[in-house]
Design an enzyme around this catalytic site. Structure first.
Site, PDB file in Angstrom:
ATOM      1  N   PRO A  85       0.802  -1.221   0.000  1.00  0.00           N
ATOM      2  CG  PRO A  85      -0.879  -1.557   1.586  1.00  0.00           C
ATOM      3  CD  PRO A  85       0.438  -2.112   1.120  1.00  0.00           C
ATOM      4  CD  GLU A 112      -0.274  -3.936  10.759  1.00  0.00           C
ATOM      5  OE1 GLU A 112      -0.305  -2.703  10.621  1.00  0.00           O
ATOM      6  OE2 GLU A 112      -1.304  -4.640  10.882  1.00  0.00           O
ATOM      7  NE  ARG A 149      -7.008  -4.977 -21.666  1.00  0.00           N
ATOM      8  CZ  ARG A 149      -7.173  -3.935 -22.457  1.00  0.00           C
ATOM      9  NH1 ARG A 149      -6.334  -2.905 -22.386  1.00  0.00           N
ATOM     10  NH2 ARG A 149      -8.166  -3.889 -23.329  1.00  0.00           N
ATOM     11  CG  ASP A 164      -8.270  -0.007 -24.036  1.00  0.00           C
ATOM     12  OD1 ASP A 164      -9.260  -0.130 -24.761  1.00  0.00           O
ATOM     13  OD2 ASP A 164      -7.510  -0.941 -23.740  1.00  0.00           O
TER      14      ASP A 164
END
Length: 247
Positions: A85, A112, A149, A164
């Site tokens: 994160p 954690e 992709r 896209d």
């Protein structure tokens, strides 16, 4: 491309055997391997986590199972990605950068956090977004799908992904298919005209209009050309519909 995934939940990567990523594997465009690093834990209980030195809440992934798992396959020139994160945010530009590599390694964490020494194996720390998941598997699935992709031959035509959303820096324009009139909702006439230049202008305007309305932050770093600058000025000045702006 070869993709190696370090995880304690290899079954969470079954979605990669479906759809375009699954077909890419069938075509041997990409090879995807999962490695359960719990199998390499050197304790009887197969624990891969322990309490942090100095105290604190939660458990940390220990370095030994990760290092020993990495020792079992070649990754000398790989981009080794730690799902964290606190890492840089994943976006289309990152996906395009990673798609140029021959090998990617994803380390999926739990608990954690990580023992800091694991990061000595890592080339990139990447986050899916400003939120916390229970583990790195979901994020890794998303990133791998976004990267694979883009590989030549996966979507059939190179232009398939060039329009896209985010590939150009803008959100994608609206698209329509048959029927022309569905329950009173009609396809814009410009798309039925066969006039390629007008269609191009309409699509560009709609793309800018959607981006301005939904993701104005994308325009902050977007290098608009002279035509786009004029369209944006009109969009900001008027509440008229897009067709009026094109004309």
């Amino acid at each position: 491309m070869r993709v190696d995934i370090l995880t304690i939940f290899p079954e969470m990567f079954s979605p990669l055997n479906q759809s375009m990523v699954g077909k890419a594997q069938e075509k041997e465009i990409v090879e995807i391997y999962t490695h359960d690093f719990r199998e390499n834990a050197d304790n009887k209980q197969r624990h891969v986590d322990d309490m942090p030195y100095g105290g604190g809440q939660g458990m940390l992934l220990m370095p030994q199972p990760i290092f020993d798992t990495m020792d079992k396959f070649s990754h000398e020139n790989a981009r080794v990605i730690l799902l964290d994160p606190a890492g840089k945010k994943f976006n289309q530009k990152v996906a395009e950068e990673l798609a140029k590599e021959e090998q990617l390694v994803f380390i999926c964490g739990h608990y954690e956090g990580y023992d800091e020494r694991i990061k000595s194996l890592v080339t990139d720390e990447i986050s899916l977004g400003d939120f916390v998941l229970t583990g790195g598997e979901v994020a890794a699935n998303v990133m791998i799908d976004a990267v694979v992709r883009l590989l030549p031959g996966v979507l059939g035509k190179q232009v398939s992904h060039e329009d896209d959303s985010f590939s150009s820096g803008l959100l994608e324009y609206p698209q329509y298919t048959r029927p022309e009139d569905f329950r009173g909702l009609r396809v814009p006439e410009v798309l039925m005209s066969g006039h390629h230049e007008n269609i191009r202008k309409w699509r560009l305007t709609e793309s800018l209009k959607k981006t301005l309305k939904r993701r104005p932050d994308l325009l902050e770093n977007y290098s608009a050309n002279e035509e786009e600058i004029k369209i944006l000025e009109k969009l900001r000045e008027t509440s008229d519909d897009t067709q009026d702006v094109v004309e």
